[in-house]
Structure formats: C-alpha cells, structure tokens
Design a protein around this motif. Structure first.
Motif, PDB file in Angstrom:
ATOM      1  N   VAL A 360       0.956  -1.038  -0.075  1.00  0.00           N
ATOM      2  CA  VAL A 360      -0.077   0.054  -0.125  1.00  0.00           C
ATOM      3  C   VAL A 360       0.928   1.060  -0.058  1.00  0.00           C
ATOM      4  N   GLU A 361       0.151   2.455  -0.377  1.00  0.00           N
ATOM      5  CA  GLU A 361       0.731   3.555  -0.197  1.00  0.00           C
ATOM      6  C   GLU A 361      -0.170   4.734  -0.204  1.00  0.00           C
ATOM      7  N   LEU A 362       0.542   5.912  -0.108  1.00  0.00           N
ATOM      8  CA  LEU A 362      -0.441   7.218  -0.130  1.00  0.00           C
ATOM      9  C   LEU A 362      -1.333   7.486   0.914  1.00  0.00           C
ATOM     10  N   PRO A 363      -1.192   7.298   2.130  1.00  0.00           N
ATOM     11  CA  PRO A 363      -2.262   6.929   3.169  1.00  0.00           C
ATOM     12  C   PRO A 363      -2.622   8.433   3.649  1.00  0.00           C
ATOM     13  N   VAL A 364      -3.861   8.359   3.947  1.00  0.00           N
ATOM     14  CA  VAL A 364      -4.609   9.631   4.400  1.00  0.00           C
ATOM     15  C   VAL A 364      -5.854   9.507   5.393  1.00  0.00           C
ATOM     16  N   ILE A 365      -6.022  10.453   6.111  1.00  0.00           N
ATOM     17  CA  ILE A 365      -7.114  10.455   7.093  1.00  0.00           C
ATOM     18  C   ILE A 365      -7.972  11.523   6.931  1.00  0.00           C
ATOM     19  N   HIS A 366      -8.987  11.457   7.665  1.00  0.00           N
ATOM     20  CA  HIS A 366      -9.855  12.717   7.954  1.00  0.00           C
ATOM     21  C   HIS A 366      -9.238  13.735   8.799  1.00  0.00           C
ATOM     22  N   GLN A 367      -8.743  15.022   7.979  1.00  0.00           N
ATOM     23  CA  GLN A 367      -7.674  15.727   8.454  1.00  0.00           C
ATOM     24  C   GLN A 367      -7.897  16.583   9.857  1.00  0.00           C
ATOM     25  N   ASN A 368      -9.338  16.393  10.391  1.00  0.00           N
ATOM     26  CA  ASN A 368      -9.665  16.992  11.583  1.00  0.00           C
ATOM     27  C   ASN A 368      -9.164  16.209  12.813  1.00  0.00           C
ATOM     28  N   TYR A 369      -8.499  14.880  12.188  1.00  0.00           N
ATOM     29  CA  TYR A 369      -7.811  13.905  13.348  1.00  0.00           C
ATOM     30  C   TYR A 369      -6.464  13.920  13.247  1.00  0.00           C
ATOM     31  N   VAL A 370      -5.824  14.693  12.649  1.00  0.00           N
ATOM     32  CA  VAL A 370      -4.355  14.820  12.542  1.00  0.00           C
ATOM     33  C   VAL A 370      -3.807  15.102  13.828  1.00  0.00           C
ATOM     34  N   GLY A 371      -2.782  14.123  14.168  1.00  0.00           N
ATOM     35  CA  GLY A 371      -2.141  14.351  15.678  1.00  0.00           C
ATOM     36  C   GLY A 371      -2.960  13.840  16.720  1.00  0.00           C
ATOM     37  N   THR A 372      -4.053  13.261  16.521  1.00  0.00           N
ATOM     38  CA  THR A 372      -4.960  12.796  17.715  1.00  0.00           C
ATOM     39  C   THR A 372      -5.382  11.424  17.551  1.00  0.00           C
ATOM     40  N   ALA A 373      -5.748  10.824  18.431  1.00  0.00           N
ATOM     41  CA  ALA A 373      -6.264   9.357  18.274  1.00  0.00           C
ATOM     42  C   ALA A 373      -7.423   9.175  17.341  1.00  0.00           C
ATOM     43  N   TYR A 374      -7.313   8.308  16.285  1.00  0.00           N
ATOM     44  CA  TYR A 374      -8.204   8.319  15.324  1.00  0.00           C
ATOM     45  C   TYR A 374      -8.549   6.767  15.029  1.00  0.00           C
ATOM     46  N   GLN A 375      -9.347   6.344  14.006  1.00  0.00           N
ATOM     47  CA  GLN A 375      -9.949   5.081  13.854  1.00  0.00           C
ATOM     48  C   GLN A 375      -9.910   4.545  12.436  1.00  0.00           C
ATOM     49  N   PHE A 376      -9.970   5.456  11.541  1.00  0.00           N
ATOM     50  CA  PHE A 376      -9.802   5.220  10.115  1.00  0.00           C
ATOM     51  C   PHE A 376      -9.139   5.762   9.092  1.00  0.00           C
ATOM     52  N   GLY A 377      -8.306   5.165   8.412  1.00  0.00           N
ATOM     53  CA  GLY A 377      -7.442   5.458   7.744  1.00  0.00           C
ATOM     54  C   GLY A 377      -7.474   5.093   5.947  1.00  0.00           C
ATOM     55  N   TYR A 378      -6.847   5.520   5.115  1.00  0.00           N
ATOM     56  CA  TYR A 378      -7.125   5.254   3.696  1.00  0.00           C
ATOM     57  C   TYR A 378      -6.024   5.129   2.994  1.00  0.00           C
ATOM     58  N   THR A 379      -5.735   4.120   2.047  1.00  0.00           N
ATOM     59  CA  THR A 379      -4.525   3.841   1.338  1.00  0.00           C
ATOM     60  C   THR A 379      -4.874   3.343   0.070  1.00  0.00           C
ATOM     61  N   SER A 380      -3.994   3.529  -0.984  1.00  0.00           N
ATOM     62  CA  SER A 380      -3.959   2.780  -2.223  1.00  0.00           C
ATOM     63  C   SER A 380      -3.332   1.389  -2.130  1.00  0.00           C
ATOM     64  N   TYR A 381      -3.888   0.389  -2.823  1.00  0.00           N
ATOM     65  CA  TYR A 381      -3.335  -0.782  -2.968  1.00  0.00           C
ATOM     66  C   TYR A 381      -2.627  -1.022  -4.368  1.00  0.00           C
ATOM     67  N   TYR A 382      -1.525  -1.506  -4.282  1.00  0.00           N
ATOM     68  CA  TYR A 382      -0.939  -1.841  -5.448  1.00  0.00           C
ATOM     69  C   TYR A 382      -0.513  -3.215  -5.935  1.00  0.00           C
ATOM     70  N   ASP A 383      -1.042  -3.501  -6.903  1.00  0.00           N
ATOM     71  CA  ASP A 383      -0.947  -4.797  -7.519  1.00  0.00           C
ATOM     72  C   ASP A 383       0.243  -5.295  -8.254  1.00  0.00           C
ATOM     73  N   THR A 384       1.230  -5.972  -7.693  1.00  0.00           N
ATOM     74  CA  THR A 384       2.370  -6.162  -8.594  1.00  0.00           C
ATOM     75  C   THR A 384       2.305  -7.090  -9.367  1.00  0.00           C
ATOM     76  N   GLN A 385       1.254  -8.267  -9.176  1.00  0.00           N
ATOM     77  CA  GLN A 385       1.521  -9.343 -10.278  1.00  0.00           C
ATOM     78  C   GLN A 385       0.531  -8.488 -11.391  1.00  0.00           C
ATOM     79  N   LEU A 386      -0.282  -7.736 -11.265  1.00  0.00           N
ATOM     80  CA  LEU A 386      -1.185  -7.457 -12.402  1.00  0.00           C
ATOM     81  C   LEU A 386      -0.129  -6.271 -13.025  1.00  0.00           C
ATOM     82  N   SER A 387       0.607  -5.421 -12.303  1.00  0.00           N
ATOM     83  CA  SER A 387       1.850  -4.425 -12.912  1.00  0.00           C
ATOM     84  C   SER A 387       2.746  -5.415 -13.746  1.00  0.00           C
TER      85      SER A 387
END
Length: 486
Positions: A360-387
């Motif tokens: 995975v790469e390029l992680p992001v979150i809800h920006q109001n939770y930067v630097g504080t306890a959080y629950q959800f984050g998002y990434t892009s998944y890269y498929d090396t076999q497909l690449s």
C-alpha cells in the motif's frame, strides 16, 4: 530576447489572474482548450500509458455525472503530479517532471474540470528554449503536493520554495513567507486542526545543520524555528505531529554529489547507518530533541500519529529499503506495508507492529484527526502481479479503508481496467463522526483512455460510488491532492 528578460515578462504575465466565468449548463460537456503543446512519446515505463503526460490545458464544464452529487459539496479538489512538458533524455521518477495541477470544481450540483502546468522558473526557461535544459536537471518542479493555508494555495516540491497559485490554477510565483523562509519547504507539512498552525521543515544538502523545523501561524507568519542536528544530508520526505511532539524518521537515504553529477537520482542507500527516530518537543524548542536509533527502513509517508497512556503511536508506510534504480525488476521489489511504531515515552523503548501485509501507499485520514487518536485511514493498494503482467507501474485497482482500532479493513474495488491513486477525505460541514464525509479520487479507465472522479461513502466503503464524474480526458497518475472548501 535574453532568458532573464523573458523570465521577467513571463512572470509578470503569470501573475495576471485570468477570471473564471461559470459556463452555461448544457446537455453535453463544454470542452474549451486553453493551451496546447507539442506532444511526444517515450519508452520510459513511467512515461507511458496511464503515466504518460498530457499536452493540453483544458476547461471543461457541465460534466456528465452518474449518481447524485451531494449538495453539501461546495469547493474544489486539486491534485498535483509530474507532467514533463518536454521529452527528457533521462527521467527519474518520482523526483522529476514538471508539476501539473488537476482541479475538480463543485458548485450547486454542477461539476467542472481544468488542468494547468505550474509555471516555475525552470519551466519558463525551457519553454523559451523549446526543450529540456540539462543544467536544470534538478530544478524545483513544484510537482508533489498542493495545500491551502492562510488564504494561499501552495504547490510544493521536495527541495524548493512553494509556488503560489490562484483558485483557477494560474501560477502567481514563488512564495517565501514574506522573506522569512530560505531555500526550501518540503512537500508534506502538517496543519494542526486545533490551532490552524502550519508545521513544516526543510532539509539541506550542503549547509549544516541539515534539518530545520518551522511553525507558521494561520496568517502564514513564521513564529517558531528550530535547527535540528543530523550527521549527514538525507532525504526526509514526510513528518508526523502529535499533541506534544513533532516526529521525523531520518532514514539512511543519503545525498551523494557523485550521483548528482552523473545526472542520476542523487541519493545512496546506506543501510549500515540505520534509521533514527527524532522527537521534537513542539512546545519547548529549547529542549534537546530525542534521538532513537533502530534498524534501517524507509518511509515515504505517515498515516497519522497520536499519544495515549505515556506512549506515542506512529502509523506509517514502511519499506525494508529504498532503491533508486528506475528499472522494472527493481520497481517490483520495492513493496511496502502499513506499520505501527509504539514508543514508550518514559523508557524510550520501541515496538514495531505490522498492521497489514498488503503493498500500500499514499495514506490519508480525516484531516480533523491529524495528530490525535483516530480510527480510520485510507490507502491505495498496488497489485504487483497485475503490474508485472501488464508491464505498467503503479497499478492500483482498489482503495483500502483501515479500522486501526478494531484491526480490520474494507476494500473499495474499482471496475475492471480501472486504476486509482491517492484518495482524499472531504469532511461534512456538520459531521459528528470520523466517517461523516466523502472519500474521493481520480480513476483512470484503460478501456476508454479517460478518467473519472469518484465519490465514495465512507460508511459503505465497499459499495458502488455514490457519484461518478466522467471526464472526456485522461488525468495522468500523480501524487497528492487536497480539498479546498468554498
């Protein structure tokens, strides 16, 4: 006309903002070519297919939409990325490539799109010459990120000053915080959601101390600065922030003059140096930073960090090492995964835990939770076999939503032949929870050679997008973007 004269005239022209007029609504998109440049093709794997640059700047209004655009979406999403105007003799991804901005505008349910090159000084020189200039190999491309702070839109690069642009993506010029900033600002600052302060840094290849940390207030006035001692010049791509600390990972990707002279990526991986975790007390800069040594690893990006129970939790995308060669075999070996580092703030002991084993790469979150306890984050998944099968790098067929509290995840799968990039989280104006908002991203469709902009409901992340904006053009693969509310 001499280059200097041309640069001055071009800079003055760029500073003249071009007024943006809302085009009338019609049953089909209104496609307006702004500027077009000579096209070219390359055999470089990072300059082909979905990664190839585009050569037209366009304005397109009244875009076709599947589903329904949320009425609360009022503003613009802008994403930056490399888009070389002139064919390079050699190309070092991800460092090189003239910056191009891609903007999606939302106004009362109508959606429009435009793209613009960032008119940096280096690009202006090359446009005058009509070709890439070898002496500008390591120019400021302004191609990595774009942020909004203090009523300014700033396009950011690894080793140069920010470039200010306006909401129409027209370049205004370099921005040095009213002469308060020297040399550079890196591409991954952090905005404290509680104070509105901008925390950022620069690193130097030649002058000690090699690392400087800055804080700017909500009016873009630099109010704190701290030089930080590190033993040698290294690339530090991102930083993290918590309530009481600023965090740097000083990984052993070391600047090397010989590599720079050879026009290669000017860094060498020195694994024997290990990685140093640097903790800066953000409220007392007179206090000496804490340096914690560990085995070598590399990171491009942090997801988030926070403090709890005398411990520091740092979630980031980890690589065992980084290799600078841009060949196919090397690219397939550079896999990463989401990892958590826990530091005991009393004993300074460290514990590493893998949160997932996917690439995975390029992680992001809800920006109001930067630097504080959080629950959800998002990434892009890269498929090396497909690449590997398609011989196309950076193929991301899905996004992942991580629940770092319950230790599970959901996958949003794109349609066959469709590949995305970094997501962004757009908070609801009256949101009550971390999931109140929208996850958005550009998605390339290899079947049509065009791109879509999709809007996903975080509460139902695995479901179909609630809306898809169809573009009649292709948006090349890029790096980082952000939502700017109107």
């Amino acid at each position: 006309m001499k280059r200097r004269q041309f640069l001055i005239q071009s800079s003055l022209a760029a500073m003249t903002a071009i007024a943006y007029h809302q085009l009338p609504s019609q049953s089909s998109p209104i496609y307006k070519q702004y500027k077009s440049y000579k096209s070219w093709k390359s055999d470089n794997i990072f300059l082909r297919g979905m990664n190839a640059p585009v050569f037209e700047e366009v304005d397109i209004s009244n875009l076709k939409i599947s589903g329904k655009i949320p009425t609360k979406l009022q503003g613009m999403y802008v994403r930056n990325g490399p888009n070389p105007m002139f064919k390079p003799e050699s190309y070092s991804y991800p460092i090189e490539g003239d910056g191009m901005l891609h903007g999606i505008y939302f106004s009362n349910g109508e959606v429009s799109y435009k793209n613009r090159w960032i008119q940096t000084r280096g690009l202006t020189y090359e446009m005058f010459e009509g070709k890439q200039l070898k002496e500008l190999k390591f120019k400021n491309y302004a191609n990595t990120n774009i942020i909004a702070h203090g009523n300014k839109l700033l396009a950011l690069y690894e080793t140069g000053l920010p470039y200010e642009v306006n909401k129409n993506l027209e370049t205004i010029g370099e921005w040095d915080f009213n002469h308060q900033l020297e040399q550079a600002m890196t591409a991954h600052p952090k905005i404290d959601p509680k104070t509105g302060e901008l925390h950022f840094y620069r690193y130097s290849f030649f002058n000690t101390p090699y690392l400087h940390y800055y804080v700017a207030d909500s009016n873009n006035k630099i109010i704190r600065e701290l030089p930080i001692e590190i033993p040698q010049p290294t690339m530090i791509h991102d930083m993290a922030i918590t309530e009481n600390y600023i965090i740097f990972f000083n990984c052993p990707l070391v600047f090397n003059m010989t590599e720079a002279k050879n026009n290669n990526i000017p860094f060498v991986w020195q694994e024997e140096q290990g990685t140093t975790i640097i903790l800066v007390d953000r409220h007392n800069l007179d206090k000496k930073p804490i340096y914690l040594k560990t085995d070598a690893f590399w990171t491009w990006h942090f997801m988030n960090s926070f403090e709890a129970n005398d411990r520091l939790f740092i979630d980031f995308v980890a690589y065992p090492k980084i290799q600078s060669e841009n060949n196919w075999e090397t690219m397939l070996t550079q896999k990463s995964n989401l990892r958590r580092l826990t530091i005991n703030l009393e004993t300074h002991t460290m514990d590493f835990q893998d949160l997932d084993d996917r690439f995975v790469e390029l992680p992001v979150i809800h920006q109001n939770y930067v630097g504080t306890a959080y629950q959800f984050g998002y990434t892009s998944y890269y498929d090396t076999q497909l690449s590997s099968q398609k011989k196309i790098p950076n193929l991301s067929p899905s996004l992942i939503q991580y629940d770092v509290v319950k230790n599970n995840h959901k996958i949003h799968q794109f349609k066959p032949g469709c590949y995305g990039g970094e997501a962004a989280f757009i908070p609801s104006s009256n949101g009550q929870s971390e999931l109140d908002g929208y996850v958005v991203t550009f998605v390339y469709n290899e079947n049509t050679n065009t791109s879509d902009f999709i809007i996903i409901d975080p509460h139902n992340f695995a479901s179909e997008p609630i809306a898809t904006v169809h573009l009649p053009v292709r948006v090349p693969s890029g790096f980082h973007g952000n939502w700017i509310s109107s």
